[in-house]
Enzyme design. Structure first.
Site, mmCIF file in Angstrom:
data_model
loop_
_atom_site.group_PDB
_atom_site.id
_atom_site.type_symbol
_atom_site.label_atom_id
_atom_site.label_comp_id
_atom_site.label_asym_id
_atom_site.label_seq_id
_atom_site.Cartn_x
_atom_site.Cartn_y
_atom_site.Cartn_z
ATOM 1 N N HIS A 55 0.833 -1.206 0.000
ATOM 2 C CA HIS A 55 0.000 0.000 0.000
ATOM 3 C C HIS A 55 0.864 1.251 0.000
ATOM 4 O O HIS A 55 0.644 2.179 -0.792
ATOM 5 C CB HIS A 55 -0.915 0.018 1.213
ATOM 6 C CG HIS A 55 -1.566 1.349 1.436
ATOM 7 N ND1 HIS A 55 -2.731 1.718 0.818
ATOM 8 C CD2 HIS A 55 -1.177 2.433 2.175
ATOM 9 C CE1 HIS A 55 -3.048 2.951 1.165
ATOM 10 N NE2 HIS A 55 -2.126 3.419 1.993
ATOM 11 N N HIS A 112 1.602 5.016 -2.986
ATOM 12 C CA HIS A 112 1.979 6.414 -2.791
ATOM 13 C C HIS A 112 3.154 6.893 -3.650
ATOM 14 O O HIS A 112 3.155 8.041 -4.109
ATOM 15 C CB HIS A 112 2.340 6.656 -1.319
ATOM 16 C CG HIS A 112 1.163 6.678 -0.405
ATOM 17 N ND1 HIS A 112 0.334 7.772 -0.275
ATOM 18 C CD2 HIS A 112 0.662 5.729 0.440
ATOM 19 C CE1 HIS A 112 -0.617 7.510 0.603
ATOM 20 N NE2 HIS A 112 -0.448 6.280 1.055
ATOM 21 N N GLU A 129 -5.365 9.507 -0.148
ATOM 22 C CA GLU A 129 -5.749 8.100 -0.039
ATOM 23 C C GLU A 129 -6.867 7.706 -1.001
ATOM 24 O O GLU A 129 -6.819 6.636 -1.599
ATOM 25 C CB GLU A 129 -6.181 7.776 1.395
ATOM 26 C CG GLU A 129 -5.040 7.783 2.396
ATOM 27 C CD GLU A 129 -4.062 6.626 2.218
ATOM 28 O OE1 GLU A 129 -4.314 5.741 1.372
ATOM 29 O OE2 GLU A 129 -3.039 6.612 2.916
ATOM 30 N N SER A 161 -4.049 0.787 -4.871
ATOM 31 C CA SER A 161 -3.423 -0.412 -4.317
ATOM 32 C C SER A 161 -4.449 -1.498 -4.005
ATOM 33 O O SER A 161 -4.085 -2.575 -3.514
ATOM 34 C CB SER A 161 -2.644 -0.067 -3.040
ATOM 35 O OG SER A 161 -3.505 0.445 -2.034
#
Length: 285
Positions: A127, A132, A173, A192
């Site tokens: 993740h 990111h 997010e 993700s």
């Protein structure tokens, strides 16, 4: 990656960083990364923002498997001045913001098990890095992340971390962006996740609302399932400018006198991209 009250593990430095210890990952752990990477990379073209897809090149390193943070940071540093540092898990708010303000992204060191491919509550290295790092290779988004960290350090003075956390949640997010005549995903929690990569764009359930800073910071969110509302930016320049140009002190004061909004609320002034049916959430209730 931030939390209000945590105790620093004895193996962590004062800034909560730990060695990644890349050499200790097992073949099975590297195989989990490779499986997740192949699955997501195959389904994201046509769904993810072009800027995210371009940033995936950062993750093509000299060896397969979980990226070595030193090698990754060298590539990322040349692109935007960011680096990736390992932490044992969630870190306190002030530590998180301090790292972001200095262009360091904190990433969990562990990876999920092979039987947890589709869901894991605590963010792992897949993740954190797959989700990111590609966007940190984009100069404008990289600047936004640093500005967010700087804003977080100031938000503590106003006891407004909870409000600012909503901005992170609905952009970094779970953000959506206009991509031509359609929408694209750029939030790490979506890109993700195989399931949410489909749900966020294709499902009729969630509301999709044009981004507005105040609106976002009034809106609660859920952490245990797919989102019931997504906020859509016009561009990453819009997101950066909104962050740099907003005087947050009076905004925090204003928010103190306004009620929080539920994830299902729609305001008369909202610019709706999609009015959701909420069918998915109602079926799970």
């Amino acid at each position: 990656m931030a939390a209000e009250s945590l105790t620093r593990p004895p193996e962590a430095a004062l800034d909560w960083t730990i060695p990644q210890a890349w050499e200790t990952y097992t073949p099975e752990e590297h195989a989990v990364w490779d499986t997740l990477f192949a699955r997501q990379a195959a389904m994201l073209p046509g769904r993810a923002a072009p800027e995210f897809l371009a940033g995936l090149d950062m993750l093509h390193l000299s060896r397969p498997g979980i990226p070595n943070f030193e090698e990754l940071s060298e590539k990322l540093g040349k692109a935007t001045g960011w680096s990736v540092v390992a932490v044992p898990g969630l870190v306190p708010d002030d530590v998180f913001f301090e790292h972001l303000a200095n262009r360091r992204f904190v990433a969990g060191q562990f990876i999920r098990r092979a039987d947890q491919l589709d869901y894991l509550q605590e963010p792992d290295v897949f993740h954190d890095v797959f989700g990111h790092v590609p966007m940190l290779a984009h100069p404008v988004f990289a600047d936004y992340m640093q500005a967010y960290g700087q804003g977080g350090l100031r938000a503590k003075q106003f006891d407004a971390i909870d409000k600012l956390a909503r901005l992170y949640w609905y952009t970094v997010e779970f953000g959506l962006i206009k991509s031509g005549d359609s929408l694209g995903i750029y939030g790490a929690g979506i890109v993700s996740s195989r399931g949410e990569s489909i749900f966020a764009l294709d499902d009729p359930s969630p509301n999709r609302i044009a981004f507005d800073m105040e609106r976002v910071m009034r809106t609660n969110y859920r952490i245990d399932d797919y989102q019931q509302a997504y906020f859509v930016i016009d561009s990453f320049d819009q997101l950066l400018r909104a962050t740099l140009d907003t005087d947050f002190a009076p905004l925090y004061a204003k928010l103190e006198n306004l009620p929080d909004l539920a994830v299902t609320d729609i305001l008369p002034e909202d610019r709706l991209i999609t009015r959701g049916t909420q069918e998915y959430a109602l079926a799970k209730a």
